[in-house]
Design a protein around this motif. Structure first.
Motif, PDB file in Angstrom:
ATOM      1  N   GLY A 143      22.661  17.332  14.924  1.00 35.88           N
ATOM      2  CA  GLY A 143      22.122  16.244  15.015  1.00 35.88           C
ATOM      3  C   GLY A 143      21.328  15.648  14.001  1.00 35.88           C
ATOM      4  O   GLY A 143      21.393  16.158  12.901  1.00 35.88           O
ATOM      5  N   ARG A 144      20.815  14.299  14.104  1.00 32.29           N
ATOM      6  CA  ARG A 144      20.334  13.613  13.036  1.00 32.29           C
ATOM      7  C   ARG A 144      18.988  14.477  12.420  1.00 32.29           C
ATOM      8  O   ARG A 144      18.570  14.201  11.329  1.00 32.29           O
ATOM      9  N   HIS A 149      33.482  17.747  10.100  1.00 35.01           N
ATOM     10  CA  HIS A 149      32.619  16.953  10.729  1.00 35.01           C
ATOM     11  C   HIS A 149      31.967  15.982   9.776  1.00 35.01           C
ATOM     12  O   HIS A 149      31.993  16.031   8.604  1.00 35.01           O
ATOM     13  N   LYS A 150      31.187  15.003  10.599  1.00 29.55           N
ATOM     14  CA  LYS A 150      30.235  14.136   9.651  1.00 29.55           C
ATOM     15  C   LYS A 150      28.941  14.720  10.136  1.00 29.55           C
ATOM     16  O   LYS A 150      28.540  14.770  11.225  1.00 29.55           O
ATOM     17  N   ARG A 151      28.319  14.940   8.994  1.00 26.97           N
ATOM     18  CA  ARG A 151      26.884  15.686   9.090  1.00 26.97           C
ATOM     19  C   ARG A 151      25.958  14.468   9.948  1.00 26.97           C
ATOM     20  O   ARG A 151      26.011  13.481   9.622  1.00 26.97           O
ATOM     21  N   CYS A 152      25.143  15.068  10.754  1.00 26.78           N
ATOM     22  CA  CYS A 152      24.135  14.370  11.295  1.00 26.78           C
ATOM     23  C   CYS A 152      24.576  13.339  12.399  1.00 26.78           C
ATOM     24  O   CYS A 152      24.029  12.287  12.797  1.00 26.78           O
ATOM     25  N   GLU A 153      25.936  13.435  12.885  1.00 28.61           N
ATOM     26  CA  GLU A 153      26.586  12.562  13.818  1.00 28.61           C
ATOM     27  C   GLU A 153      27.030  13.469  14.880  1.00 28.61           C
ATOM     28  O   GLU A 153      27.558  14.658  14.707  1.00 28.61           O
ATOM     29  N   ALA A 154      27.000  12.997  16.133  1.00 32.32           N
ATOM     30  CA  ALA A 154      27.764  13.577  17.094  1.00 32.32           C
ATOM     31  C   ALA A 154      28.875  12.884  17.953  1.00 32.32           C
ATOM     32  O   ALA A 154      29.078  12.018  17.511  1.00 32.32           O
ATOM     33  N   ASN A 177      33.192  12.076  15.236  1.00 34.35           N
ATOM     34  CA  ASN A 177      32.508  12.722  14.089  1.00 34.35           C
ATOM     35  C   ASN A 177      32.714  14.276  14.071  1.00 34.35           C
ATOM     36  O   ASN A 177      32.315  14.696  13.146  1.00 34.35           O
ATOM     37  N   ASN A 178      33.341  14.875  14.948  1.00 32.70           N
ATOM     38  CA  ASN A 178      33.474  16.226  14.982  1.00 32.70           C
ATOM     39  C   ASN A 178      35.056  16.662  14.992  1.00 32.70           C
ATOM     40  O   ASN A 178      35.595  16.725  16.221  1.00 32.70           O
TER      41      ASN A 178
END
Length: 137
Positions: free
Chosen positions: A37-38, A53-58, A62-63
């Motif tokens: 999470g953020r 993944h994209k860090r800090c994204e759900a 993003n995964n």
């Protein structure tokens, strides 16, 4: 030793042209990553060997990939260990929504009778039988 294998695979993945293109869109290849999470809260027992993944994204957009890696000393692994099956099932669930969750079995020592195997997971905790990854010529 799994940490060194997952880190090496992450380095190799990060060099692939497709993955370089993903990084331009904010995706990262991480080994032994355990934040969620953020706020960067710890995932607790959800320390995955390899993720894209994209860090800090759900969410599933993003995964992309969750991967557990195990070293083996057998010719053909029968099935992923229960702890790995449960962890990968959670990765496909509502909280993380990874698009692809796989288990890799990598031989501890290089021998002709020991190959790399993988198994793909669905969102219901079911997994496919381990499939051998063909050796490169």
């Amino acid at each position: 030793m799994e940490w060194s294998v997952s880190t090496r695979i992450a380095i190799l993945l990060a060099r692939m042209p497709q993955v370089v293109a993903w990084e331009a869109d904010g995706f990262m290849v991480d080994a032994e990553y355990c934040q969620d999470g953020r706020e960067g809260a710890m995932k607790g027992e959800m320390k995955l060997d390899l993720i894209v993944h994209k860090r800090c994204e759900a969410g599933s957009a993003n995964n992309l990939l969750a991967c557990e890696i195990k070293l083996h000393d057998v010719g053909r692994p029968r099935c992923p260990p229960l702890a790995d099956r449960e962890k990968l099932a959670r990765c496909k669930g509502e909280r993380f929504e990874y698009q692809l969750a796989i288990w890799l079995a990598v031989p501890r020592k290089v021998r002709a009778d020991r190959q790399v195997w993988y198994s793909e997971f669905d969102g219901n905790g079911l997994y496919g039988r381990p499939v051998q990854i063909p050796a490169l010529p």
